[in-house]
Design a protein around this motif. Structure first.
Motif, mmCIF file in Angstrom:
data_model
loop_
_atom_site.group_PDB
_atom_site.id
_atom_site.type_symbol
_atom_site.label_atom_id
_atom_site.label_comp_id
_atom_site.label_asym_id
_atom_site.label_seq_id
_atom_site.Cartn_x
_atom_site.Cartn_y
_atom_site.Cartn_z
ATOM 1 N N GLU A 57 11.812 -42.279 -14.957
ATOM 2 C CA GLU A 57 13.068 -42.032 -14.239
ATOM 3 C C GLU A 57 13.687 -40.752 -14.775
ATOM 4 O O GLU A 57 13.448 -40.375 -15.925
ATOM 5 C CB GLU A 57 14.054 -43.194 -14.486
ATOM 6 C CG GLU A 57 13.526 -44.524 -13.985
ATOM 7 C CD GLU A 57 14.531 -45.667 -14.142
ATOM 8 O OE1 GLU A 57 15.708 -45.396 -14.465
ATOM 9 O OE2 GLU A 57 14.125 -46.818 -13.936
ATOM 10 N N GLY A 117 23.584 -53.421 -11.261
ATOM 11 C CA GLY A 117 23.599 -52.092 -10.650
ATOM 12 C C GLY A 117 22.744 -51.058 -11.358
ATOM 13 O O GLY A 117 22.622 -49.931 -10.878
ATOM 14 N N TYR A 118 22.167 -51.401 -12.495
ATOM 15 C CA TYR A 118 21.281 -50.464 -13.188
ATOM 16 C C TYR A 118 19.927 -50.465 -12.482
ATOM 17 O O TYR A 118 19.559 -51.439 -11.818
ATOM 18 C CB TYR A 118 21.028 -50.913 -14.643
ATOM 19 C CG TYR A 118 22.121 -50.636 -15.635
ATOM 20 C CD1 TYR A 118 23.429 -50.417 -15.245
ATOM 21 C CD2 TYR A 118 21.831 -50.616 -17.000
ATOM 22 C CE1 TYR A 118 24.417 -50.177 -16.197
ATOM 23 C CE2 TYR A 118 22.815 -50.381 -17.954
ATOM 24 C CZ TYR A 118 24.105 -50.167 -17.541
ATOM 25 O OH TYR A 118 25.064 -49.935 -18.482
ATOM 26 N N THR A 119 19.149 -49.409 -12.700
ATOM 27 C CA THR A 119 17.814 -49.363 -12.106
ATOM 28 C C THR A 119 16.935 -50.495 -12.655
ATOM 29 O O THR A 119 16.010 -50.934 -11.982
ATOM 30 C CB THR A 119 17.144 -47.993 -12.355
ATOM 31 O OG1 THR A 119 17.466 -47.546 -13.667
ATOM 32 C CG2 THR A 119 17.614 -46.969 -11.354
ATOM 33 N N ASP A 159 17.155 -49.242 -19.964
ATOM 34 C CA ASP A 159 16.628 -47.886 -20.211
ATOM 35 C C ASP A 159 16.167 -47.717 -21.662
ATOM 36 O O ASP A 159 16.790 -48.236 -22.597
ATOM 37 C CB ASP A 159 17.696 -46.828 -19.922
ATOM 38 C CG ASP A 159 18.111 -46.797 -18.455
ATOM 39 O OD1 ASP A 159 18.413 -47.872 -17.909
ATOM 40 O OD2 ASP A 159 18.138 -45.710 -17.881
ATOM 41 N N ARG A 203 20.548 -43.717 -3.993
ATOM 42 C CA ARG A 203 21.788 -43.052 -4.422
ATOM 43 C C ARG A 203 21.932 -41.686 -3.765
ATOM 44 O O ARG A 203 23.039 -41.231 -3.496
ATOM 45 C CB ARG A 203 21.815 -42.933 -5.952
ATOM 46 C CG ARG A 203 22.050 -44.265 -6.644
ATOM 47 C CD ARG A 203 21.890 -44.171 -8.147
ATOM 48 N NE ARG A 203 22.078 -45.475 -8.783
ATOM 49 C CZ ARG A 203 21.644 -45.781 -9.992
ATOM 50 N NH1 ARG A 203 20.990 -44.882 -10.712
ATOM 51 N NH2 ARG A 203 21.862 -46.982 -10.496
ATOM 52 N N TYR A 260 17.409 -38.639 -15.230
ATOM 53 C CA TYR A 260 18.863 -38.702 -15.130
ATOM 54 C C TYR A 260 19.399 -37.414 -14.505
ATOM 55 O O TYR A 260 18.923 -36.311 -14.815
ATOM 56 C CB TYR A 260 19.498 -38.825 -16.523
ATOM 57 C CG TYR A 260 19.206 -40.114 -17.274
ATOM 58 C CD1 TYR A 260 18.627 -41.223 -16.655
ATOM 59 C CD2 TYR A 260 19.545 -40.219 -18.623
ATOM 60 C CE1 TYR A 260 18.372 -42.392 -17.370
ATOM 61 C CE2 TYR A 260 19.297 -41.386 -19.340
ATOM 62 C CZ TYR A 260 18.709 -42.465 -18.710
ATOM 63 O OH TYR A 260 18.463 -43.613 -19.411
ATOM 64 N N ALA A 295 26.414 -40.389 -16.310
ATOM 65 C CA ALA A 295 26.384 -41.761 -16.818
ATOM 66 C C ALA A 295 24.954 -42.233 -17.049
ATOM 67 O O ALA A 295 24.630 -43.383 -16.747
ATOM 68 C CB ALA A 295 27.087 -42.682 -15.817
ATOM 69 N N GLY A 296 24.103 -41.353 -17.558
ATOM 70 C CA GLY A 296 22.693 -41.750 -17.723
ATOM 71 C C GLY A 296 22.158 -42.257 -16.398
ATOM 72 O O GLY A 296 21.343 -43.165 -16.352
ATOM 73 N N MET A 297 22.644 -41.638 -15.326
ATOM 74 C CA MET A 297 22.358 -42.175 -13.997
ATOM 75 C C MET A 297 21.026 -41.647 -13.469
ATOM 76 O O MET A 297 20.810 -40.445 -13.361
ATOM 77 C CB MET A 297 23.483 -41.833 -13.026
ATOM 78 C CG MET A 297 23.286 -42.474 -11.671
ATOM 79 S SD MET A 297 24.683 -42.234 -10.599
ATOM 80 C CE MET A 297 25.755 -43.577 -11.109
ATOM 81 N N THR A 298 20.155 -42.576 -13.147
ATOM 82 C CA THR A 298 18.847 -42.232 -12.610
ATOM 83 C C THR A 298 18.982 -41.727 -11.180
ATOM 84 O O THR A 298 19.721 -42.311 -10.383
ATOM 85 C CB THR A 298 17.930 -43.469 -12.635
ATOM 86 O OG1 THR A 298 17.887 -43.966 -13.975
ATOM 87 C CG2 THR A 298 16.530 -43.138 -12.158
ATOM 88 N N PHE A 320 30.219 -49.239 -14.073
ATOM 89 C CA PHE A 320 29.097 -48.432 -13.580
ATOM 90 C C PHE A 320 29.004 -48.488 -12.052
ATOM 91 O O PHE A 320 28.808 -47.461 -11.393
ATOM 92 C CB PHE A 320 27.780 -48.908 -14.211
ATOM 93 C CG PHE A 320 26.612 -48.031 -13.885
ATOM 94 C CD1 PHE A 320 26.419 -46.820 -14.538
ATOM 95 C CD2 PHE A 320 25.697 -48.392 -12.900
ATOM 96 C CE1 PHE A 320 25.347 -45.988 -14.226
ATOM 97 C CE2 PHE A 320 24.620 -47.576 -12.584
ATOM 98 C CZ PHE A 320 24.447 -46.374 -13.256
ATOM 99 N N PHE A 328 26.968 -47.234 -22.692
ATOM 100 C CA PHE A 328 25.553 -46.908 -22.585
ATOM 101 C C PHE A 328 25.135 -45.984 -23.722
ATOM 102 O O PHE A 328 24.782 -44.822 -23.521
ATOM 103 C CB PHE A 328 25.334 -46.242 -21.206
ATOM 104 C CG PHE A 328 23.907 -46.147 -20.748
ATOM 105 C CD1 PHE A 328 23.136 -47.280 -20.575
ATOM 106 C CD2 PHE A 328 23.341 -44.909 -20.466
ATOM 107 C CE1 PHE A 328 21.827 -47.182 -20.127
ATOM 108 C CE2 PHE A 328 22.032 -44.798 -20.028
ATOM 109 C CZ PHE A 328 21.274 -45.944 -19.859
ATOM 110 N N GLU A 340 26.741 -42.571 -23.629
ATOM 111 C CA GLU A 340 28.201 -42.593 -23.574
ATOM 112 C C GLU A 340 28.716 -43.875 -24.199
ATOM 113 O O GLU A 340 28.224 -44.953 -23.872
ATOM 114 C CB GLU A 340 28.763 -42.463 -22.133
ATOM 115 C CG GLU A 340 27.989 -43.178 -21.052
ATOM 116 C CD GLU A 340 26.967 -42.257 -20.427
ATOM 117 O OE1 GLU A 340 27.221 -41.051 -20.399
ATOM 118 O OE2 GLU A 340 25.923 -42.748 -20.008
HETATM 119 N N1 GLN Z 1 19.613 -45.282 -15.763
HETATM 120 C C1 GLN Z 1 20.149 -46.516 -15.301
HETATM 121 C C2 GLN Z 1 20.652 -46.375 -13.889
HETATM 122 O O1 GLN Z 1 20.849 -45.307 -13.427
HETATM 123 C C3 GLN Z 1 21.262 -47.039 -16.217
HETATM 124 C C4 GLN Z 1 22.429 -46.121 -16.284
HETATM 125 C C5 GLN Z 1 23.574 -46.645 -17.104
HETATM 126 O O2 GLN Z 1 23.565 -47.728 -17.548
HETATM 127 N N2 GLN Z 1 24.568 -45.900 -17.360
HETATM 128 O O3 GLN Z 1 20.864 -47.344 -13.243
#
Ligand code: GLN
Length: 310
Positions: A230, A166-168, A204, A125, A232, A117-120, A100, A59, A63
């Motif tokens: 969104e 699984g991404y947003t 994203d 979640r 993170y 992980a750039g996770m929204t 992911f 990503f 990362e």
């Molecule tokens: N932000 C997006 C999500 O949370 C993608 C995150 C990612 O690819 N690491 O689903």
């Protein structure tokens, strides 16, 4: 030595994965840490306890794998943030790279201490894990070929859409009621697009910028009415207040002193520098625009990270 260390980690990680179903817990992880320290031979601070972050190094610019990463071979905005957080909390950062969609399970199993992980941060979640304060603001965007007639999310109707599993982005497209194909990696969706096998990718914003900088003939289409902002966050196991408090304190201090903005600007700047070196003039343009946005506030103490309310 470094190679040996990695082979050992891979081996132990595989063993851990096998044992996780039955008895995966933090003790397993600590065995890994002890062995890591024994073989690291002064390369790292052998006295520092490890703080293991789970990520999916697919990503960019958050990362990705690089020959010279911030934490071992892992590089990117999140990796630099994780490294700073660990140091501020008196730990040594360690990365456990995985799919992911395995990350939150790994957190629940105790295989990792935190996920970056750039996770929204989403309500769904939040039912499974606890999130830190937000550290970056993003949005979903569309990527299509330069000559595409897509101008808004509504124009995706009837088009072949690719998302990452699984991404947003997948959630958004699903909610819009469109059919789509989900891939394991962002890079696979871009390949589909370049090969004409799909018409549009939803992903994203910062990652999209990176991909269009690296590949000629692609453009980004934004639709703020269709894709909401969104944020993170870093996830910890539900109820792990002690670690969450430490992480939140570290993030807040990095927001306050501007270091998150600086880290983000450094990686986004790196992208535009890479682009100008290469033949991809359009990518260079995208990178430059991004830097202008970041440096917009001339008089401010710190530059703004794209859209992050600090
Ligand atoms: N932000 C997006 C999500 O949370 C993608 C995150 C990612 O690819 N690491 O689903």
């Amino acid at each position: 030595m470094k190679l040996f260390k990695k082979i050992l980690v891979a081996g132990v990680a595989a063993a851990m994965t096998l044992s996780l179903g039955a008895c995966g817990n933090k003790e397993d992880a600590e065995v890994v840490n002890v062995e890591m320290e024994e073989v690291s031979n002064g390369e790292d601070d052998v006295n520092a306890e490890k703080l293991t972050f789970g990520t999916n190094a697919e990503f960019p610019p958050f990362e990705y794998i690089s020959s010279e990463g911030v934490i071992d071979n892992f590089d990117g905005i999140d990796m630099a943030i994780a490294d700073t957080i660990a140091t501020q909390c008196g730990y040594e950062a360690e990365i456990n790279n995985m799919e992911f969609d395995s990350l939150l399970l790994a957190l629940q199993n105790g295989q990792v201490d935190a996920v970056i992980a750039g996770m929204t941060i989403t309500d769904e979640r939040k039912e499974a894990v606890d999130f830190s304060v937000p550290y970056y603001k993003a949005t979903q965007v569309m990527i299509a070929k330069d000559d595409s007639d897509i101008k808004s999310a509504a124009d995706m109707k009837g088009k072949k859409i690719a998302v990452v599993l699984g991404y947003t982005g997948e959630e958004c497209v699903k909610k819009m009621g469109y059919e789509y194909e989900a891939f394991k990696k962002g890079s696979e969706t871009i390949l589909e697009l370049l090969n004409g096998k799909c018409d549009v990718v939803v992903i994203d914003s910062a990652t999209a910028e990176k991909y269009i900088g690296d590949n000629e003939g692609l453009k980004i289409i934004e639709d703020p009415n269709a894709f909401v902002a969104e944020e993170y966050g870093i996830a910890v196991k539900k109820g792990n207040k002690e670690l969450l408090d430490k992480i939140n304190t570290a993030i807040q201090s990095m927001i306050d002193d501007g270091s998150i903005s600086e880290i983000a600007a450094e990686y986004l700047d790196e992208d535009s520098a890479d682009d100008t070196e290469g033949a991809e003039a359009e990518g260079a343009e995208a990178g430059e625009v991004k830097m202008e946005e970041i440096n917009e506030d001339e008089n401010g103490e710190k530059p703004e990270v794209e859209g992050l309310d600090q």
